[in-house]
Scaffold this motif. Structure first.
Motif, PDB file in Angstrom:
ATOM      1  N   LYS A  43       3.598   9.504  68.388  1.00  0.00           N
ATOM      2  CA  LYS A  43       3.287  10.889  68.045  1.00  0.00           C
ATOM      3  C   LYS A  43       4.261  11.769  68.810  1.00  0.00           C
ATOM      4  CE  LYS A  43      -0.454  14.223  67.432  1.00  0.00           C
ATOM      5  NZ  LYS A  43      -1.896  14.507  67.616  1.00  0.00           N
ATOM      6  N   VAL A  44       5.217  12.345  68.098  1.00  0.00           N
ATOM      7  CA  VAL A  44       6.327  13.030  68.755  1.00  0.00           C
ATOM      8  C   VAL A  44       6.417  14.489  68.327  1.00  0.00           C
ATOM      9  CG1 VAL A  44       7.663  10.904  68.954  1.00  0.00           C
ATOM     10  CG2 VAL A  44       7.976  12.367  66.955  1.00  0.00           C
ATOM     11  N   ALA A  45       7.016  15.270  69.214  1.00  0.00           N
ATOM     12  CA  ALA A  45       7.324  16.671  68.917  1.00  0.00           C
ATOM     13  C   ALA A  45       8.817  16.858  69.120  1.00  0.00           C
ATOM     14  CB  ALA A  45       6.541  17.600  69.833  1.00  0.00           C
ATOM     15  N   ILE A  46       9.433  17.622  68.250  1.00  0.00           N
ATOM     16  CA  ILE A  46      10.868  17.899  68.359  1.00  0.00           C
ATOM     17  C   ILE A  46      11.035  19.381  68.607  1.00  0.00           C
ATOM     18  CG2 ILE A  46      13.112  17.845  67.218  1.00  0.00           C
ATOM     19  CD1 ILE A  46      10.421  15.537  65.985  1.00  0.00           C
ATOM     20  N   SER A  47      11.585  19.716  69.756  1.00  0.00           N
ATOM     21  CA  SER A  47      11.753  21.125  70.108  1.00  0.00           C
ATOM     22  C   SER A  47      12.984  21.689  69.402  1.00  0.00           C
ATOM     23  CB  SER A  47      11.920  21.268  71.619  1.00  0.00           C
ATOM     24  OG  SER A  47      13.207  20.815  72.017  1.00  0.00           O
ATOM     25  N   GLY A  48      13.092  23.005  69.424  1.00  0.00           N
ATOM     26  CA  GLY A  48      14.335  23.620  68.991  1.00  0.00           C
ATOM     27  C   GLY A  48      15.405  23.337  70.037  1.00  0.00           C
ATOM     28  N   PHE A  49      16.606  23.022  69.605  1.00  0.00           N
ATOM     29  CA  PHE A  49      17.665  22.653  70.541  1.00  0.00           C
ATOM     30  C   PHE A  49      18.451  23.882  70.999  1.00  0.00           C
ATOM     31  CE2 PHE A  49      18.301  18.053  68.812  1.00  0.00           C
ATOM     32  CZ  PHE A  49      17.004  17.759  69.173  1.00  0.00           C
ATOM     33  N   LYS A  50      19.008  23.766  72.174  1.00  0.00           N
ATOM     34  CA  LYS A  50      19.852  24.820  72.719  1.00  0.00           C
ATOM     35  C   LYS A  50      21.194  24.839  71.978  1.00  0.00           C
ATOM     36  CE  LYS A  50      21.632  26.443  77.194  1.00  0.00           C
ATOM     37  NZ  LYS A  50      21.750  26.102  78.637  1.00  0.00           N
ATOM     38  N   ASN A  51      21.686  26.038  71.677  1.00  0.00           N
ATOM     39  CA  ASN A  51      22.982  26.231  70.996  1.00  0.00           C
ATOM     40  C   ASN A  51      23.036  25.537  69.631  1.00  0.00           C
ATOM     41  OD1 ASN A  51      23.921  27.561  73.353  1.00  0.00           O
ATOM     42  ND2 ASN A  51      24.545  25.602  74.244  1.00  0.00           N
ATOM     43  N   ASP A  52      21.880  25.410  69.004  1.00  0.00           N
ATOM     44  CA  ASP A  52      21.818  24.664  67.746  1.00  0.00           C
ATOM     45  C   ASP A  52      21.995  25.604  66.556  1.00  0.00           C
ATOM     46  OD1 ASP A  52      21.467  22.806  65.799  1.00  0.00           O
ATOM     47  OD2 ASP A  52      19.353  22.431  66.207  1.00  0.00           O
ATOM     48  N   ASN A  53      23.255  25.852  66.203  1.00  0.00           N
ATOM     49  CA  ASN A  53      23.550  26.733  65.074  1.00  0.00           C
ATOM     50  C   ASN A  53      23.713  25.961  63.767  1.00  0.00           C
ATOM     51  OD1 ASN A  53      23.658  29.070  66.760  1.00  0.00           O
ATOM     52  ND2 ASN A  53      25.722  28.465  67.417  1.00  0.00           N
ATOM     53  N   HIS A  54      23.504  24.662  63.825  1.00  0.00           N
ATOM     54  CA  HIS A  54      23.735  23.828  62.641  1.00  0.00           C
ATOM     55  C   HIS A  54      22.507  23.002  62.262  1.00  0.00           C
ATOM     56  CE1 HIS A  54      27.923  24.984  63.053  1.00  0.00           C
ATOM     57  NE2 HIS A  54      27.834  24.658  64.326  1.00  0.00           N
ATOM     58  N   ALA A 201      31.964  20.395  57.068  1.00  0.00           N
ATOM     59  CA  ALA A 201      32.315  19.358  58.047  1.00  0.00           C
ATOM     60  C   ALA A 201      31.297  19.316  59.184  1.00  0.00           C
ATOM     61  CB  ALA A 201      33.722  19.606  58.590  1.00  0.00           C
ATOM     62  N   LEU A 202      30.959  20.487  59.729  1.00  0.00           N
ATOM     63  CA  LEU A 202      30.000  20.528  60.826  1.00  0.00           C
ATOM     64  C   LEU A 202      28.615  20.073  60.370  1.00  0.00           C
ATOM     65  CD1 LEU A 202      31.118  23.889  62.474  1.00  0.00           C
ATOM     66  CD2 LEU A 202      31.498  21.575  63.356  1.00  0.00           C
ATOM     67  N   ASN A 203      28.270  20.407  59.149  1.00  0.00           N
ATOM     68  CA  ASN A 203      26.989  19.975  58.591  1.00  0.00           C
ATOM     69  C   ASN A 203      26.948  18.460  58.442  1.00  0.00           C
ATOM     70  OD1 ASN A 203      24.377  20.631  57.306  1.00  0.00           O
ATOM     71  ND2 ASN A 203      25.340  19.770  55.489  1.00  0.00           N
ATOM     72  N   ARG A 204      28.041  17.874  57.960  1.00  0.00           N
ATOM     73  CA  ARG A 204      28.098  16.417  57.819  1.00  0.00           C
ATOM     74  C   ARG A 204      28.002  15.724  59.173  1.00  0.00           C
ATOM     75  NH1 ARG A 204      32.813  13.312  54.490  1.00  0.00           N
ATOM     76  NH2 ARG A 204      31.668  14.303  52.765  1.00  0.00           N
ATOM     77  N   LEU A 205      28.654  16.284  60.174  1.00  0.00           N
ATOM     78  CA  LEU A 205      28.647  15.655  61.499  1.00  0.00           C
ATOM     79  C   LEU A 205      27.265  15.709  62.136  1.00  0.00           C
ATOM     80  CD1 LEU A 205      32.074  16.890  62.935  1.00  0.00           C
ATOM     81  CD2 LEU A 205      31.524  14.686  61.904  1.00  0.00           C
ATOM     82  N   THR A 206      26.562  16.822  61.980  1.00  0.00           N
ATOM     83  CA  THR A 206      25.204  16.892  62.540  1.00  0.00           C
ATOM     84  C   THR A 206      24.256  15.969  61.773  1.00  0.00           C
ATOM     85  OG1 THR A 206      24.878  18.938  61.252  1.00  0.00           O
ATOM     86  CG2 THR A 206      25.383  19.170  63.592  1.00  0.00           C
ATOM     87  N   ASP A 207      24.471  15.807  60.475  1.00  0.00           N
ATOM     88  CA  ASP A 207      23.701  14.817  59.706  1.00  0.00           C
ATOM     89  C   ASP A 207      23.901  13.420  60.291  1.00  0.00           C
ATOM     90  OD1 ASP A 207      22.551  16.559  57.892  1.00  0.00           O
ATOM     91  OD2 ASP A 207      24.079  16.252  56.348  1.00  0.00           O
ATOM     92  N   ALA A 208      25.162  13.107  60.589  1.00  0.00           N
ATOM     93  CA  ALA A 208      25.490  11.778  61.122  1.00  0.00           C
ATOM     94  C   ALA A 208      24.882  11.569  62.506  1.00  0.00           C
ATOM     95  CB  ALA A 208      27.008  11.602  61.178  1.00  0.00           C
ATOM     96  N   ILE A 209      24.884  12.599  63.342  1.00  0.00           N
ATOM     97  CA  ILE A 209      24.278  12.498  64.673  1.00  0.00           C
ATOM     98  C   ILE A 209      22.784  12.243  64.545  1.00  0.00           C
ATOM     99  CG2 ILE A 209      23.668  13.810  66.753  1.00  0.00           C
ATOM    100  CD1 ILE A 209      26.439  15.129  66.580  1.00  0.00           C
ATOM    101  N   ALA A 210      22.121  12.990  63.664  1.00  0.00           N
ATOM    102  CA  ALA A 210      20.678  12.809  63.452  1.00  0.00           C
ATOM    103  C   ALA A 210      20.371  11.401  62.975  1.00  0.00           C
ATOM    104  CB  ALA A 210      20.168  13.840  62.437  1.00  0.00           C
ATOM    105  N   SER A 211      21.154  10.897  62.033  1.00  0.00           N
ATOM    106  CA  SER A 211      20.929   9.551  61.496  1.00  0.00           C
ATOM    107  C   SER A 211      21.100   8.486  62.567  1.00  0.00           C
ATOM    108  CB  SER A 211      21.893   9.277  60.338  1.00  0.00           C
ATOM    109  OG  SER A 211      21.639  10.138  59.251  1.00  0.00           O
TER     110      SER A 211
END
Length: 337
Positions: A43-54, A201-211
């Motif tokens: 059971k997890v919670a995900i906070s808003g990240f710092k400097n997370d513009n993407h 490009a930045l959107n694809r990279l953040t997708d890859a980090i999340a995955s």
């Protein structure tokens, strides 16, 4: 002597070609999560990240919430609405959840077992361009190109990079379960293939980090190919038995493992359990169906029947032991409360 050498080289080339074309079976195997401690923190919670513009935190939350294993959800995600409500009541900012003590306090208030927090350490995308000389033939003759057109094209390039620091806090103890820095890069050149915009490009990279991050937290299936042996080695085998074996291979190719298993079992009995080829292929069929313990017995039988080492059997013996250990670990994670 030269002729014999030539024949030998030709035979070797044919053997290599034939081995490269051997029929293969796609195997599905269960692997445990890299971060095993998350098995008891579902059971997890995900906070808003710092400097997370993407939107990285949202992408991680979405992927964790969607992740299913054998049609069952692995995690329960505390809603962002409930998290934000507690944060507002406690007069806290999302960036403050980077502190383990704060994350633990908030996690307990919302009933989470773990809190995932993080920050985008860097996210950059730069573009550039250069000029490339090219030529095109305008007139061809028998001798070749008689007239060229010379011209220049402008090529656009892009370089993008995202780096994220990610942490998982154990709400019960206030300690860090797992910390990671994940970096992803993208480069593109319009004169080589179509390129992404900076935002894409930045959107694809953040997708890859999340995955990549979510992949480490959850058990998952992996897929790989296993080559079959396609000729019974016994001299006493009959034409009918060879035909049965060939038919079983055809069923395997068609994905009919149940039918192939039945035929191979009967054939192995007919051959008094003396063919390592049939035993090995039978084992592969069982492995493909997830019957790892049965497959291990067949691989051991095949190995006992061989006079000299067979690469496919050696690989199978080492692989099946690893697969069994990983399967048991993954099952423990899946069944943990």
């Amino acid at each position: 002597m030269k002729l014999s050498l030539k024949l030998l080289l030709t035979a070797s080339a044919v053997a290599l070609l034939m081995s490269g074309c051997a029929q293969k079976v796609r195997i599905k195997a269960l692997d445990p999560a890299e971060v095993g401690e998350m098995a008891t923190k579902k059971k997890v919670a995900i906070s808003g990240f710092k400097n997370d513009n993407h939107g990285l935190s949202g992408k991680i939350e979405s992927q964790i919430a969607r992740h299913k294993l054998d049609k069952k959800r692995y995690f329960t995600v505390v809603s962002r609405k409930d998290l934000n409500k507690i944060m507002a009541e406690q007069k806290l900012q999302s960036s403050e959840l980077m502190d383990e003590a704060t994350a633990t306090k908030v996690g307990k208030l919302i009933g989470a077992q773990a809190v995932i927090n993080g920050e985008i350490a860097s996210a950059t995308a730069t573009t550039d361009k250069y000029v490339e000389d090219r030529e095109k033939c305008l007139k061809w003759t028998k001798e070749g190109c008689a007239r060229y057109k010379h011209y220049r094209v402008t090529c656009k390039t892009i370089q993008a990079e995202v780096s994220a620091n990610l942490n998982i806090v154990n709400v019960e103890t206030g300690s860090i379960i797992y910390g990671d820095t994940i970096n992803k890069e993208y480069s593109g050149d319009s004169c080589r293939k179509a390129i992404l915009s900076k935002g894409q490009a930045l959107n694809r990279l953040t997708d890859a980090i999340a995955s990549e991050f979510v992949y480490k937290l959850t058990p998952h299936y992996i897929y790989f190919n296993v080559a079959l042996l396609d000729k019974i080695e016994l001299k006493t085998v009959t034409d009918k038995q060879e035909k049965i074996f060939e038919t079983s291979l055809a069923y395997i190719k068609a994905g009919r493992m149940d039918k192939a298993e039945s035929m191979l079992q009967g054939l192995l009995d007919e051959l008094n359990g003396k063919s390592y080829v049939v035993a090995f292929v039978y084992g592969v069929v069982q492995e493909a169906q997830g019957k790892l313990d049965d497959a291990k017995k067949m691989y051991a039988m095949a190995d006992d029947l061989t006079i000299e080492p067979v690469e496919e059997i050696n690989l199978a013996l080492s692989r099946i032991d690893r697969s069994i250990v990983k399967r048991e670990e993954a099952k423990k994670q899946m069944n943990a409360k």
